[in-house]
Design a protein around this motif. Structure first.
Motif, PDB file in Angstrom:
ATOM      1  N   THR A 201       0.783  -1.167  -0.173  1.00 42.10           N
ATOM      2  CA  THR A 201      -0.040  -0.016   0.097  1.00 42.10           C
ATOM      3  C   THR A 201       0.764   1.401  -0.037  1.00 42.10           C
ATOM      4  N   ARG A 202       0.565   2.257  -0.645  1.00 43.12           N
ATOM      5  CA  ARG A 202       1.247   3.513  -0.785  1.00 43.12           C
ATOM      6  C   ARG A 202       0.739   4.495   0.057  1.00 43.12           C
ATOM      7  N   ILE A 203       1.677   5.025   1.065  1.00 43.76           N
ATOM      8  CA  ILE A 203       1.435   6.135   1.898  1.00 43.76           C
ATOM      9  C   ILE A 203       1.511   7.498   1.302  1.00 43.76           C
ATOM     10  N   ASP A 204       0.656   8.250   1.207  1.00 42.66           N
ATOM     11  CA  ASP A 204       0.840   9.525   0.439  1.00 42.66           C
ATOM     12  C   ASP A 204       1.540  10.402   1.210  1.00 42.66           C
ATOM     13  N   LYS A 205       2.225  11.020   0.801  1.00 42.35           N
ATOM     14  CA  LYS A 205       3.161  12.133   1.351  1.00 42.35           C
ATOM     15  C   LYS A 205       2.861  13.465   0.782  1.00 42.35           C
TER      16      LYS A 205
ATOM     17  N   THR B   3       6.128   3.319   1.298  1.00 40.73           N
ATOM     18  CA  THR B   3       5.422   2.197   1.307  1.00 40.73           C
ATOM     19  C   THR B   3       5.782   1.339   2.555  1.00 40.73           C
TER      20      THR B   3
ATOM     21  N   GLU C 180      11.120   8.713   7.539  1.00 38.87           N
ATOM     22  CA  GLU C 180       9.813   8.276   7.608  1.00 38.87           C
ATOM     23  C   GLU C 180       9.112   8.841   8.855  1.00 38.87           C
TER      24      GLU C 180
END
Length: 264
Positions: free
Chosen positions: A34-38, A45, A72
């Protein structure tokens, strides 16, 4: 004697931390993550997050009083800590997310030791702040020796472009003298900095701001400096926290050629 031992210990910590992160990156490769939008098109990810956790585990075990700035996790540890580690657990997330094995794990002690691990190349590049080496699986350690013999120049075309319109990397690629003397490579990962130090690339060029203290670039810059590369901003001046961009070359001749092209 004491300083030499301390520097060697820091290099060992940086190397172990980078390898711990690389193990996670390699293990999670190929999974649907799943991509974690920044924001602004950037994302992380689960591999980025888990690799940073592994890196922090090594640093905290070895240097519990140090602070860490992670890509992160952000700033962790005492704000007034004497020592701070800069961690980019997966440089090249976009490459990784689409199944391209062109990534790096960067760990650097600010103004000290550093390591850059290639999770898929069986190599880790590291420095104690004075000398730079590469460790290859099954072969051992070798001192890094920069050379411009390949004629390959890595360029970063990722935005933002704070130097425009005075400087655009794409303009350098179209310069007649550039295409006569060099061949461009576009990889979009700071592993390319380690490759300059190792003699696999003649140079690396990128625009950008505040790169000297960046979690993305600190480890690669430390390696290149220790290996004897020429390291400046895109204006040819020494880089610092107010400078712009990077021009890292294997030798003075290559640096002079690139700076001449960029200024024209």
């Amino acid at each position: 004697m004491i300083n030499s031992y301390a520097h060697s210990y820091d290099a060992a910590v940086a190397t172990a931390a980078a390898l711990a992160g690389a193990d996670v990156v390699r293990t999670m490769y190929g999974r649907l993550l799943t991509r974690i939008d920044k924001g602004a098109g950037d994302f992380a990810t689960a591999a980025d997050v888990e690799a940073e956790k592994a890196i922090l585990g090594v640093i905290r075990a070895a240097r519990p009083g140090d602070a860490v700035l992670g890509e992160e996790g952000g700033q962790q540890g005492a704000a007034d800590a004497v020592c701070q580690w800069l961690v980019d657990p997966l440089c090249g997330t976009l490459n990784y997310a689409v199944g391209t094995m062109l990534v790096a794990v960067n760990v650097a002690l600010r103004d000290g030791a550093a390591a850059v691990a290639d999770p898929f190349g069986s190599e880790v590049f590291f420095t104690d702040g004075e000398t730079a080496w590469v460790r290859r699986t099954g072969i051992g350690d070798a001192v890094l020796t920069p050379t411009s013999a390949t004629g390959w120049v890595d360029v970063n075309l990722d935005p933002p472009f704070p130097g425009a319109p005075a400087f655009r990397t794409v303009d350098l690629l179209a310069h007649p003298e550039f295409v006569e003397r060099f061949r461009p490579r576009v990889g979009s990962t700071t592993l390319a900095l380690a490759w300059v130090a190792a003699g696999k690339r003649a140079a690396y060029v990128t625009d950008g701001k505040d790169l000297a203290g960046s979690v993305h670039f600190a480890a690669g810059v430390a390696l290149c400096r220790a290996a004897g590369c020429v390291v400046t901003g895109i204006d040819g001046a020494p880089i610092d926290e107010t400078g712009r961009g990077l021009v890292v070359t294997a030798d003075e001749e290559t640096h002079g050629l690139l700076m001449s092209m960029m200024r024209s």
